[in-house]
Design a protein around this motif. Structure first.
Motif, PDB file in Angstrom:
ATOM      1  N   UNK A  98      14.830  -4.710 -36.817  1.00 27.76           N
ATOM      2  CA  UNK A  98      16.193  -5.227 -36.961  1.00 27.76           C
ATOM      3  C   UNK A  98      16.601  -5.254 -38.429  1.00 27.76           C
ATOM      4  N   UNK A  99      17.825  -4.785 -38.706  1.00 28.94           N
ATOM      5  CA  UNK A  99      18.419  -4.863 -40.035  1.00 28.94           C
ATOM      6  C   UNK A  99      19.892  -5.251 -39.892  1.00 28.94           C
ATOM      7  N   UNK A 100      20.514  -5.594 -41.002  1.00 29.48           N
ATOM      8  CA  UNK A 100      21.917  -6.021 -41.022  1.00 29.48           C
ATOM      9  C   UNK A 100      22.608  -5.307 -42.173  1.00 29.48           C
ATOM     10  N   UNK A 101      23.899  -4.953 -41.963  1.00 29.52           N
ATOM     11  CA  UNK A 101      24.627  -4.237 -43.018  1.00 29.52           C
ATOM     12  C   UNK A 101      26.089  -4.648 -43.007  1.00 29.52           C
ATOM     13  N   UNK A 102      26.779  -4.416 -44.123  1.00 26.78           N
ATOM     14  CA  UNK A 102      28.218  -4.647 -44.215  1.00 26.78           C
ATOM     15  C   UNK A 102      28.579  -6.116 -44.204  1.00 26.78           C
ATOM     16  N   UNK A 103      29.750  -6.420 -43.630  1.00 29.53           N
ATOM     17  CA  UNK A 103      30.225  -7.803 -43.601  1.00 29.53           C
ATOM     18  C   UNK A 103      29.306  -8.718 -42.804  1.00 29.53           C
ATOM     19  N   UNK A 104      28.460  -8.154 -41.948  1.00 26.88           N
ATOM     20  CA  UNK A 104      27.490  -8.974 -41.224  1.00 26.88           C
ATOM     21  C   UNK A 104      26.505  -9.627 -42.190  1.00 26.88           C
ATOM     22  N   UNK A 105      26.353  -9.044 -43.368  1.00 27.38           N
ATOM     23  CA  UNK A 105      25.478  -9.623 -44.385  1.00 27.38           C
ATOM     24  C   UNK A 105      26.299 -10.289 -45.493  1.00 27.38           C
ATOM     25  N   UNK A 108      23.691  -8.822 -25.695  1.00 30.08           N
ATOM     26  CA  UNK A 108      22.609  -9.509 -26.408  1.00 30.08           C
ATOM     27  C   UNK A 108      21.628  -8.489 -26.959  1.00 30.08           C
ATOM     28  N   UNK A 109      20.904  -8.909 -27.973  1.00 31.54           N
ATOM     29  CA  UNK A 109      19.781  -8.129 -28.466  1.00 31.54           C
ATOM     30  C   UNK A 109      18.540  -8.534 -27.685  1.00 31.54           C
ATOM     31  N   UNK A 145      14.782 -17.038 -31.686  1.00 29.70           N
ATOM     32  CA  UNK A 145      13.406 -16.542 -31.744  1.00 29.70           C
ATOM     33  C   UNK A 145      12.501 -17.403 -32.618  1.00 29.70           C
ATOM     34  N   UNK A 146      13.071 -18.427 -33.258  1.00 29.60           N
ATOM     35  CA  UNK A 146      12.247 -19.335 -34.046  1.00 29.60           C
ATOM     36  C   UNK A 146      12.149 -19.008 -35.523  1.00 29.60           C
ATOM     37  N   UNK A 147      12.969 -18.085 -35.991  1.00 31.51           N
ATOM     38  CA  UNK A 147      12.922 -17.729 -37.420  1.00 31.51           C
ATOM     39  C   UNK A 147      13.840 -18.614 -38.262  1.00 31.51           C
ATOM     40  N   UNK A 148      14.785 -19.253 -37.616  1.00 37.47           N
ATOM     41  CA  UNK A 148      15.787 -20.022 -38.348  1.00 37.47           C
ATOM     42  C   UNK A 148      16.889 -19.121 -38.869  1.00 37.47           C
ATOM     43  N   UNK A 149      18.035 -19.731 -39.129  1.00 43.59           N
ATOM     44  CA  UNK A 149      19.159 -18.959 -39.666  1.00 43.59           C
ATOM     45  C   UNK A 149      18.998 -18.729 -41.167  1.00 43.59           C
ATOM     46  N   UNK A 150      19.588 -17.655 -41.680  1.00 48.52           N
ATOM     47  CA  UNK A 150      19.521 -17.431 -43.132  1.00 48.52           C
ATOM     48  C   UNK A 150      20.373 -18.450 -43.882  1.00 48.52           C
ATOM     49  N   UNK A 151      19.987 -18.764 -45.090  1.00 48.86           N
ATOM     50  CA  UNK A 151      20.839 -19.549 -45.982  1.00 48.86           C
ATOM     51  C   UNK A 151      22.128 -18.766 -46.215  1.00 48.86           C
ATOM     52  N   UNK A 204       6.806 -12.179 -27.744  1.00 42.41           N
ATOM     53  CA  UNK A 204       6.355 -13.068 -28.825  1.00 42.41           C
ATOM     54  C   UNK A 204       7.376 -13.181 -29.951  1.00 42.41           C
ATOM     55  N   UNK A 205       8.539 -12.506 -29.826  1.00 41.55           N
ATOM     56  CA  UNK A 205       9.593 -12.609 -30.821  1.00 41.55           C
ATOM     57  C   UNK A 205       9.330 -11.864 -32.107  1.00 41.55           C
ATOM     58  N   UNK A 206       8.279 -11.068 -32.156  1.00 38.24           N
ATOM     59  CA  UNK A 206       7.921 -10.403 -33.405  1.00 38.24           C
ATOM     60  C   UNK A 206       8.766  -9.170 -33.687  1.00 38.24           C
ATOM     61  N   UNK A 207       9.401  -8.637 -32.636  1.00 36.26           N
ATOM     62  CA  UNK A 207      10.141  -7.383 -32.788  1.00 36.26           C
ATOM     63  C   UNK A 207      11.381  -7.390 -31.901  1.00 36.26           C
ATOM     64  N   UNK A 208      12.479  -6.852 -32.438  1.00 38.42           N
ATOM     65  CA  UNK A 208      13.662  -6.564 -31.634  1.00 38.42           C
ATOM     66  C   UNK A 208      13.439  -5.210 -30.981  1.00 38.42           C
TER      67      UNK A 208
END
Length: 462
Positions: free
Chosen positions: A319-326, A149-150, A197-203, A155-159
């Motif tokens: 936190x960032x995302x790259x490659x097929x994860x995005x 897990x990450x 964390x309450x941000x919701x999933x990306x479209x 407060x969920x503001x930072x990974x």
């Protein structure tokens, strides 16, 4: 260069993850790459890259970026036996887009090195990138580790890091990090974490193609084929295609693919039959003479998918995302590794402006490169009525225009080269709409129509 933080952690040793680690090494004191698979020093296939046993292509722009990040890298690939098309000789490649075959003789104009196609197998390519990374003092690559897990601030503001589990012994370890980059492919942890964390999933944007491809690796005797690469993409009324590519040590991979229910058989005889209506006869004959180097393998891709992190209103720091994860695209167009490389450049440029506002800056920058590849690939896919996705009048008009351009490519290598530069993500699509290009394409098409309309000379033999 001043460092932005103590530790960065990359989840996944995919090409996107490896290139992210190379960029991060310039900005963080230590970079740790966590990978589920064991990572041997030799170029071997691994479970975490099931598509690694299929045809792969390193587009020209991807090759340029790898050379920029690892100077001398392309020469290393060639020294390791990877073939390269770098002389512009058209007889060495057979390319057909949407039923339009590019010229088969002559030499393309322009800088051949800038448009070179390097053809290492996926295992060889990843192996050499890992070796370069391991040579950096502040980069460590750990295989055989599961991401449990990450971790995040209360407060969920930072990974704040990641908890990993050793696959061999089950020992757990928590790795704190100033920045975590998720490169774990379509099964990445980030969407679930954001929801938690309450941000919701990306479209998510999807183009549903139901692509299936099967491949046979072979050793084909040297001299059997003059060409080093064959690529036949789907055409109107035929959502199928094939590829045959030469790799190091006289090995080749023969791949056939189909979309929207057109599934290739999983045996070599069936594969050959599947392609015989559109593949050149001498290619199929060469494949029949080849020595199989393993079983036929299959891979399925239900859809092209783009997680729109660039459209999220809020996103945690660290936190960032790259490659097929995005973003993962229909693999028949060979864009995946090059798009990941472009995302790595976007990461580098974003980090040069510091960590404040990093995620918004990076996702917006990466979206520009993704958007170009997405438009090229999904526009081609949506030309087939059975493919599920949003169609606009713009897509319809663009597809008609591209078909007109491809018709010109059949007889004009200059037009063909410009189309390839756009397809290989070297030049922006706008180049295909420049007045001088439109004039040249129109001239080529006019000459072709005039040639085709001439009456055939009567046979006067008796």
């Amino acid at each position: 260069m001043p460092k932005l933080g103590e530790r960065a952690v990359v989840l996944g040793a995919s090409m996107g993850g490896l290139l992210a680690a190379r960029v991060l090494a310039d900005f963080f004191r230590t970079v740790t790459v966590i990978e589920r698979d064991e990572l041997p020093d030799d170029p071997v296939n691994r479970r975490g890259v099931p598509q690694g046993r299929h045809v792969h292509s390193l587009l020209a722009r991807g090759a340029q970026i790898l050379e920029e990040l690892f100077p001398g890298f392309l020469d290393e690939l060639v020294a390791a036996g990877a073939p390269v098309w770098d002389d512009g000789e058209l007889s060495k490649v057979y390319v057909s887009f949407s039923g339009h075959e590019l010229p088969r003789s002559g030499t393309v104009a322009g800088d051949h090195q800038a448009m070179a196609i390097h053809m290492p197998s996926r295992p060889l390519l990843e192996c050499h990138v890992r070796r370069r990374l391991r040579a950096l003092e502040n980069v460590t690559i750990h295989g055989g580790q599961d991401v449990a897990e990450l971790t995040a601030a209360a407060d969920g503001s930072r990974v704040t890091g990641v908890r990993v589990v050793n696959r061999a012994g089950g020992a757990q370890q928590e790795l704190p990090a100033d920045l975590v980059v998720d490169a774990m492919g379509r099964g990445a942890h980030t969407p679930a974490l954001l929801e938690k964390l309450g941000y919701g999933r990306p479209i998510e944007d999807h183009i549903v193609t139901h692509t299936t491809y099967v491949s046979q690796s072979q050793r084909i005797p040297p001299g059997t084929l003059q060409e080093m690469l064959f690529l036949i993409n789907p055409a109107p009324g035929r959502p199928t295609g094939m590829s045959l590519s030469g790799y190091e040590h006289d090995t080749w991979i023969f791949t056939v693919f189909g979309m929207v229910g057109h599934e290739p058989p999983r045996d070599l005889a069936g594969m050959l039959s599947f392609a015989e209506d559109y593949a050149p006869a001498h290619v199929l004959a060469a494949v029949r003479t080849g020595e199989p180097l393993g079983p036929v393998v299959e891979h399925r891709m239900p859809s092209s998918q783009w997680r729109r992190y660039d459209k999220m209103r809020r996103f945690p720091e660290g936190l960032l995302v790259i490659g097929d994860a995005m973003c993962s695209l229909n693999p028949i167009y060979g864009q995946g590794m090059t798009v990941a490389a472009l995302e790595a450049l976007a990461l580098r440029e974003s980090l040069r402006r510091g960590v404040t506002g990093l995620s918004r800056r990076y996702f917006r920058s990466a979206a520009k490169s993704i958007g170009v590849a997405w438009s090229l690939a999904t526009g081609s896919d949506l030309a087939f009525p059975e493919v599920e996705g949003r169609r606009t009048r713009s897509i319809s008009l663009t597809n008609r225009y591209i078909d007109w351009v491809l018709a010109a490519c059949e007889t004009d290598s200059v037009v063909g080269l410009q189309f390839l530069k756009v397809s290989f993500l070297v030049d922006p699509p706008a180049r295909l709409f420049h007045p001088s290009f439109i004039y040249r394409a129109a001239t080529a098409n006019r000459r072709r129509r005039q040639r085709d309309s001439r009456p055939q000379q009567a046979d006067m033999t008796v």
